[in-house]
Design a protein around this motif. Structure first.
Motif, PDB file in Angstrom:
ATOM      1  N   ILE A   1       0.808  -1.220   0.000  1.00 60.88           N
ATOM      2  CA  ILE A   1       0.000   0.000   0.000  1.00 60.88           C
ATOM      3  C   ILE A   1       0.844   1.275   0.000  1.00 60.88           C
ATOM      4  O   ILE A   1       0.501   2.249  -0.688  1.00 60.88           O
ATOM      5  N   GLU A   2       1.936   1.293   0.734  1.00 59.32           N
ATOM      6  CA  GLU A   2       2.713   2.525   0.847  1.00 59.32           C
ATOM      7  C   GLU A   2       3.215   3.103  -0.474  1.00 59.32           C
ATOM      8  O   GLU A   2       3.259   4.316  -0.622  1.00 59.32           O
ATOM      9  N   PRO A   3       3.582   2.290  -1.476  1.00 58.36           N
ATOM     10  CA  PRO A   3       4.002   2.893  -2.752  1.00 58.36           C
ATOM     11  C   PRO A   3       2.864   3.556  -3.539  1.00 58.36           C
ATOM     12  O   PRO A   3       3.113   4.270  -4.506  1.00 58.36           O
ATOM     13  N   ILE A   4       1.603   3.341  -3.127  1.00 57.21           N
ATOM     14  CA  ILE A   4       0.477   3.947  -3.835  1.00 57.21           C
ATOM     15  C   ILE A   4       0.418   5.423  -3.456  1.00 57.21           C
ATOM     16  O   ILE A   4       0.133   5.781  -2.323  1.00 57.21           O
ATOM     17  N   ASP A   5       0.702   6.260  -4.437  1.00 55.47           N
ATOM     18  CA  ASP A   5       0.733   7.693  -4.224  1.00 55.47           C
ATOM     19  C   ASP A   5      -0.648   8.320  -4.423  1.00 55.47           C
ATOM     20  O   ASP A   5      -1.053   9.224  -3.694  1.00 55.47           O
ATOM     21  N   GLU A   6      -1.382   7.814  -5.396  1.00 57.47           N
ATOM     22  CA  GLU A   6      -2.699   8.372  -5.734  1.00 57.47           C
ATOM     23  C   GLU A   6      -3.511   7.307  -6.455  1.00 57.47           C
ATOM     24  O   GLU A   6      -2.957   6.415  -7.092  1.00 57.47           O
TER      25      GLU A   6
ATOM     26  N   LEU B   1       7.117   4.778  -7.649  1.00 56.96           N
ATOM     27  CA  LEU B   1       8.209   3.847  -7.957  1.00 56.96           C
ATOM     28  C   LEU B   1       8.819   4.226  -9.300  1.00 56.96           C
ATOM     29  O   LEU B   1       8.094   4.652 -10.210  1.00 56.96           O
ATOM     30  N   ASN B   2      10.115   4.030  -9.423  1.00 61.17           N
ATOM     31  CA  ASN B   2      10.753   4.292 -10.717  1.00 61.17           C
ATOM     32  C   ASN B   2      10.261   3.332 -11.784  1.00 61.17           C
ATOM     33  O   ASN B   2      10.070   3.717 -12.928  1.00 61.17           O
ATOM     34  N   HIS B   3      10.079   2.081 -11.405  1.00 56.00           N
ATOM     35  CA  HIS B   3       9.644   1.067 -12.357  1.00 56.00           C
ATOM     36  C   HIS B   3       8.734   0.078 -11.648  1.00 56.00           C
ATOM     37  O   HIS B   3       8.950  -0.242 -10.482  1.00 56.00           O
ATOM     38  N   ILE B   4       7.748  -0.423 -12.348  1.00 53.69           N
ATOM     39  CA  ILE B   4       6.782  -1.364 -11.780  1.00 53.69           C
ATOM     40  C   ILE B   4       7.465  -2.605 -11.208  1.00 53.69           C
ATOM     41  O   ILE B   4       6.979  -3.206 -10.259  1.00 53.69           O
ATOM     42  N   LEU B   5       8.617  -2.962 -11.759  1.00 51.39           N
ATOM     43  CA  LEU B   5       9.341  -4.128 -11.253  1.00 51.39           C
ATOM     44  C   LEU B   5       9.942  -3.884  -9.872  1.00 51.39           C
ATOM     45  O   LEU B   5      10.372  -4.824  -9.204  1.00 51.39           O
ATOM     46  N   ASP B   6       9.958  -2.620  -9.423  1.00 55.10           N
ATOM     47  CA  ASP B   6      10.424  -2.306  -8.069  1.00 55.10           C
ATOM     48  C   ASP B   6       9.361  -2.588  -7.015  1.00 55.10           C
ATOM     49  O   ASP B   6       9.652  -2.528  -5.819  1.00 55.10           O
ATOM     50  N   TYR B   7       8.147  -2.885  -7.456  1.00 50.01           N
ATOM     51  CA  TYR B   7       7.051  -3.206  -6.530  1.00 50.01           C
ATOM     52  C   TYR B   7       7.361  -4.551  -5.881  1.00 50.01           C
ATOM     53  O   TYR B   7       7.750  -5.501  -6.557  1.00 50.01           O
TER      54      TYR B   7
ATOM     55  N   ALA C   1     -19.106  -3.473 -16.976  1.00 50.60           N
ATOM     56  CA  ALA C   1     -18.645  -4.348 -18.063  1.00 50.60           C
ATOM     57  C   ALA C   1     -17.208  -4.793 -17.754  1.00 50.60           C
ATOM     58  O   ALA C   1     -17.000  -5.759 -17.035  1.00 50.60           O
ATOM     59  N   ASP C   2     -16.221  -4.089 -18.275  1.00 57.09           N
ATOM     60  CA  ASP C   2     -14.825  -4.418 -17.995  1.00 57.09           C
ATOM     61  C   ASP C   2     -14.391  -3.746 -16.695  1.00 57.09           C
ATOM     62  O   ASP C   2     -14.855  -2.656 -16.353  1.00 57.09           O
ATOM     63  N   ILE C   3     -13.484  -4.407 -15.997  1.00 58.61           N
ATOM     64  CA  ILE C   3     -12.866  -3.849 -14.797  1.00 58.61           C
ATOM     65  C   ILE C   3     -11.391  -3.678 -15.131  1.00 58.61           C
ATOM     66  O   ILE C   3     -10.692  -4.657 -15.398  1.00 58.61           O
ATOM     67  N   ASN C   4     -10.940  -2.429 -15.150  1.00 53.05           N
ATOM     68  CA  ASN C   4      -9.560  -2.130 -15.534  1.00 53.05           C
ATOM     69  C   ASN C   4      -8.805  -1.525 -14.356  1.00 53.05           C
ATOM     70  O   ASN C   4      -9.281  -0.575 -13.737  1.00 53.05           O
ATOM     71  N   VAL C   5      -7.639  -2.085 -14.070  1.00 56.57           N
ATOM     72  CA  VAL C   5      -6.757  -1.507 -13.059  1.00 56.57           C
ATOM     73  C   VAL C   5      -5.467  -1.147 -13.784  1.00 56.57           C
ATOM     74  O   VAL C   5      -4.754  -2.023 -14.264  1.00 56.57           O
ATOM     75  N   LYS C   6      -5.215   0.158 -13.886  1.00 58.73           N
ATOM     76  CA  LYS C   6      -4.048   0.642 -14.625  1.00 58.73           C
ATOM     77  C   LYS C   6      -3.029   1.189 -13.641  1.00 58.73           C
ATOM     78  O   LYS C   6      -3.325   2.092 -12.857  1.00 58.73           O
ATOM     79  N   PHE C   7      -1.841   0.602 -13.667  1.00 55.67           N
ATOM     80  CA  PHE C   7      -0.753   1.015 -12.785  1.00 55.67           C
ATOM     81  C   PHE C   7       0.173   1.966 -13.538  1.00 55.67           C
ATOM     82  O   PHE C   7       0.548   1.696 -14.675  1.00 55.67           O
ATOM     83  N   TYR C   8       0.541   3.047 -12.882  1.00 56.43           N
ATOM     84  CA  TYR C   8       1.505   3.997 -13.428  1.00 56.43           C
ATOM     85  C   TYR C   8       2.714   4.030 -12.504  1.00 56.43           C
ATOM     86  O   TYR C   8       2.576   4.122 -11.289  1.00 56.43           O
ATOM     87  N   ASP C   9       3.906   3.968 -13.099  1.00 57.34           N
ATOM     88  CA  ASP C   9       5.131   4.220 -12.346  1.00 57.34           C
ATOM     89  C   ASP C   9       5.770   5.465 -12.961  1.00 57.34           C
ATOM     90  O   ASP C   9       5.143   6.141 -13.771  1.00 57.34           O
ATOM     91  N   HIS C  10       7.006   5.769 -12.609  1.00 55.88           N
ATOM     92  CA  HIS C  10       7.649   6.973 -13.130  1.00 55.88           C
ATOM     93  C   HIS C  10       8.039   6.845 -14.606  1.00 55.88           C
ATOM     94  O   HIS C  10       8.391   7.846 -15.226  1.00 55.88           O
ATOM     95  N   GLU C  11       7.957   5.629 -15.158  1.00 54.89           N
ATOM     96  CA  GLU C  11       8.391   5.422 -16.532  1.00 54.89           C
ATOM     97  C   GLU C  11       7.266   5.089 -17.504  1.00 54.89           C
ATOM     98  O   GLU C  11       7.428   5.217 -18.697  1.00 54.89           O
TER      99      GLU C  11
END
Length: 175
Positions: free
Chosen positions: A60-65, A98-104, A136-146
């Protein structure tokens, strides 16, 4: 979880008899979410993850917004002679510091599937919505710094077998 919303917010979200309203009223729901998600994100009772509080902290902590939107479904959706006529797709945008999603620390698709989607479903119940029947569709879109990456549960995966005994609000029988 105890959700705090005013009576006027509730009335703008739901029409009489608990039937979901127009996109204008749905914007009340999304605005409420955008302003209040941080108060409720630590309520993990709906989560399918079997992890301790320290792991939830790393999750949870890496979630900024986070932002919630509801957009029209772009094409006609029919599943086994049931046509979807609801408000559309529900979209959760998750901005990670996070700089990159792989840092999660945890796979972000697992976070979407096992934590965020059940959590959103739990919140929506308080507003009279069923996540898997009303959208209908459920979309979860993750954004990192890249960049970004999206996890989707498609509406055509909806299990319509219970629709005969539990009449859905946003699906109509077409034959």
């Amino acid at each position: 979880m105890k959700i705090i919303i005013t009576e006027s917010q509730y009335n703008r979200i739901l029409k009489e008899e608990g039937k979901p309203a127009t996109s204008k009223e749905l914007s009340t729901l999304t605005n409420w979410f955008d302003n209040n998600w941080q108060k409720y994100i630590w309520d993990t009772k709906d989560s399918n993850l079997v992890i301790n509080k320290d792991m939830y902290k790393k999750l949870i902590e890496p979630i900024d917004e986070m932002k919630l939107t509801i957009t029209p479904h772009p094409v006609e959706l029919v599943v086994d002679d049931w046509k979807y006529v609801g408000p559309g797709d529900i979209n959760l945008e998750v901005y990670l510091d996070l700089n990159h999603i792989l840092d999660y620390d945890i796979d972000h698709y697992m976070v979407a599937r096992e934590f965020l989607i059940p959590w959103i479903g739990g919140l929506l119940k308080y507003f009279g919505f069923s996540l898997f029947k009303d959208f209908a569709d459920i979309n979860v879109k993750f954004y990192d710094h890249e960049g970004d990456d999206t996890y989707t549960v498609y509406g055509d995966e909806t299990n319509v077998s219970r629709f005969y005994s539990e009449k859905p609000r946003f699906w109509t029988k077409i034959s």
